[in-house]
Design an enzyme around this catalytic site. Structure first.
Site, PDB file in Angstrom:
ATOM      1  N   ALA A  28      -0.509   1.074 129.508  1.00  0.00           N
ATOM      2  CA  ALA A  28      -1.771   1.886 129.519  1.00  0.00           C
ATOM      3  C   ALA A  28      -2.154   2.147 128.168  1.00  0.00           C
ATOM      4  O   ALA A  28      -1.921   3.213 127.588  1.00  0.00           O
ATOM      5  CB  ALA A  28      -1.953   2.967 130.500  1.00  0.00           C
TER       6      ALA A  28
ATOM      7  N   LYS B 254      -0.653   4.118 120.556  1.00  0.00           N
ATOM      8  CA  LYS B 254       0.764   3.623 120.916  1.00  0.00           C
ATOM      9  C   LYS B 254       1.229   2.345 120.367  1.00  0.00           C
ATOM     10  O   LYS B 254       2.115   1.883 119.770  1.00  0.00           O
ATOM     11  CB  LYS B 254       0.956   4.020 122.317  1.00  0.00           C
ATOM     12  CG  LYS B 254       1.054   5.334 122.930  1.00  0.00           C
ATOM     13  CD  LYS B 254       1.412   5.567 124.245  1.00  0.00           C
ATOM     14  CE  LYS B 254       0.457   4.749 125.110  1.00  0.00           C
ATOM     15  NZ  LYS B 254      -0.858   4.998 124.973  1.00  0.00           N
TER      16      LYS B 254
ATOM     17  N   CYS C 113      -0.108  13.468 128.633  1.00  0.00           N
ATOM     18  CA  CYS C 113      -0.548  14.457 127.805  1.00  0.00           C
ATOM     19  C   CYS C 113      -0.989  15.663 128.776  1.00  0.00           C
ATOM     20  O   CYS C 113      -2.069  16.199 128.532  1.00  0.00           O
ATOM     21  CB  CYS C 113      -1.817  13.846 126.946  1.00  0.00           C
ATOM     22  SG  CYS C 113      -3.165  13.220 128.034  1.00  0.00           S
TER      23      CYS C 113
END
Length: 437
Positions: free
Chosen positions: A99, A105, A221
């Site tokens: 994702a 990332k 998160c």
């Protein structure tokens, strides 16, 4: 910041005596940070490094700076930087960022891979996928494919394929409340329970894609145990071949709730926003993977045009599988299965376009190549960079041979441009143009 009373009650119970400091932290300013890009030839010295990181720095960067335009820097807050740092893929690994948008990332993982191995960067949302592609291209990596698919469809193609899977799951976003106060409006008491079911569904497909002996990183998160430790325990109970690996606690990270191997980032301890990360290893014996690869599909004329361009303009031989889609030429990493049944947003490195009897290099190629890898380049001054970024031609005070040149700004590539005498035609993509500060 006004927080929902149910949120205050939940974390007052969960954190006990630490709750006042935690809740007070929401009235403090969000922490900004960025990473530098080790793939770029020309580096710069930046202040305020984040301790125990290779490329992280506290502070803000301008999206209109040369450093940003050439991909030397990428804005990413400190807690989010910890996900890929904990993953830390080995060179040559096959990696999936499940994702991936907007690309923090992915670009961080690419820093570790150093143009080796394969990274499949996936984002199912079409609008977010376009942003991901833009950030990947600016970063200048040559070993990444961006897909726009569900995890279930990916699993049909990548069975037991990836050495490392990073899944930063869709979550209740509690850790982003300071950075994005609008996220508070979406939060409700049962939000975490609803999202936990989605996370389990995607992780089921992720496990199907994990190679025997591979590593799985699961992160969110948020601080909600329902989406964090509960999901990690569910994985351990469902897949007996998964084992938790301990994550070193740095810069104020704390242990998971009843799970000392996991890492939590709270803003009253960690200088950044909120994050949860857990790391699993697959204990199944390593097996040899067999799959059908994609095929080279250039015509003889297209192959000749590309060879002519690369022989004249490149000092290196690019390694990978050449494939044409329409009139567009791409370079895919070697070792990929056939991707024809997947929706692709970026099919490897875009090399350029075939136009009648000529080949026109892409912006992405000129960003990915280092100055020492091309035969001819032009260095723009700060003023010329601002003109070029705005979409204007650049007039040089000297004449050059006509042809393609890599554009350099502060020592890093900003695409290719065609030069006619002393005029640099503008090939900076229209969607990226801006008025520099």
């Amino acid at each position: 910041m006004t927080l929902p009373q149910a949120f205050i009650d939940k974390y007052s119970d969960l954190l006990g005596k630490e709750a006042p400091a935690f809740l007070t932290s929401f009235n403090q300013e969000a922490v900004s940070a960025f990473r530098t890009n080790p793939l770029k030839a020309a580096q710069q010295d930046f202040a305020d490094p984040i301790p125990y990181t290779l490329w992280g720095h506290y502070g803000k960067i301008s999206g209109k700076s040369a450093a940003h335009a050439t991909g030397l820097v990428y804005s990413q807050e400190p807690a989010a930087q910890m996900v890929a740092q904990i993953a830390a893929p080995q060179k040559g690994a096959r990696v999936l960022d499940l994702a991936a948008a907007p690309g923090g990332k992915t670009t961080h993982l690419l820093s570790y891979l150093e143009n080796t191995g394969i990274l499949v960067s996936n984002e199912i949302n079409s609008k977010r996928s376009k942003i991901l592609v833009e950030n990947v291209e600016r970063f200048g990596a040559r070993n990444v494919v961006v897909t726009q698919e569900s995890a279930a469809n990916l699993a049909k193609v990548f069975k037991n394929y990836f050495d490392l899977i990073v899944f930063d799951g869709p979550c209740s976003g509690e850790g982003m409340f300071r950075k994005d106060p609008a996220a508070v409006q979406y939060w409700h008491e049962n939000y975490s329970d609803e999202l936990a079911e989605l996370q389990k569904s995607i992780l089921t497909d992720a496990i199907d894609m994990l190679a025997c002996g591979g590593t799985l990183i699961y992160s969110t998160c948020t601080w909600a145990p329902e989406e964090n430790e509960a999901i990690a325990n569910w994985l351990l109970e469902t897949y007996d071949f998964l084992e938790l690996l301990p994550i070193p606690k740095q810069n104020g990270m704390t242990e998971g709730i009843g799970m000392p191997e996991a890492a939590r980032m709270y803003p009253h301890y960690f200088k950044g926003e909120g994050q949860f990360v857990v790391k699993f290893c697959d204990t199944r014996p390593v097996r040899t993977l067999r799959f059908k690869e994609g095929k080279y599909n250039l015509t003889r004329n297209q192959s000749d045009l590309w060879q002519e361009f690369s022989k004249k303009h490149l000092k290196i031989k690019l390694s990978g599988l050449l494939q044409v889609f329409g009139d567009q030429l791409y370079l895919l990493p070697l070792g990929l299965p056939d991707l024809k049944n997947l929706k692709i947003a970026r099919n490897g490195l875009h090399l350029g376009t075939f136009k009648k009897n000529r080949f026109e290099p892409s912006f992405a190629l000129g960003v990915a190549l280092k100055p020492e890898e091309v035969t001819q380049s032009i260095t723009l001054t700060e003023k010329q960079f601002k003109d070029y970024a705005a979409g204007n031609i650049v007039v040089l005070d000297y004449a050059l041979s006509n042809g393609w040149y890599q554009i350099l700004v502060q020592g890093n590539g900003l695409g290719f441009a065609k030069v006619v005498a002393n005029t640099v035609k503008n090939y900076y993509p229209k969607g990226l143009r801006f008025q520099a500060e």
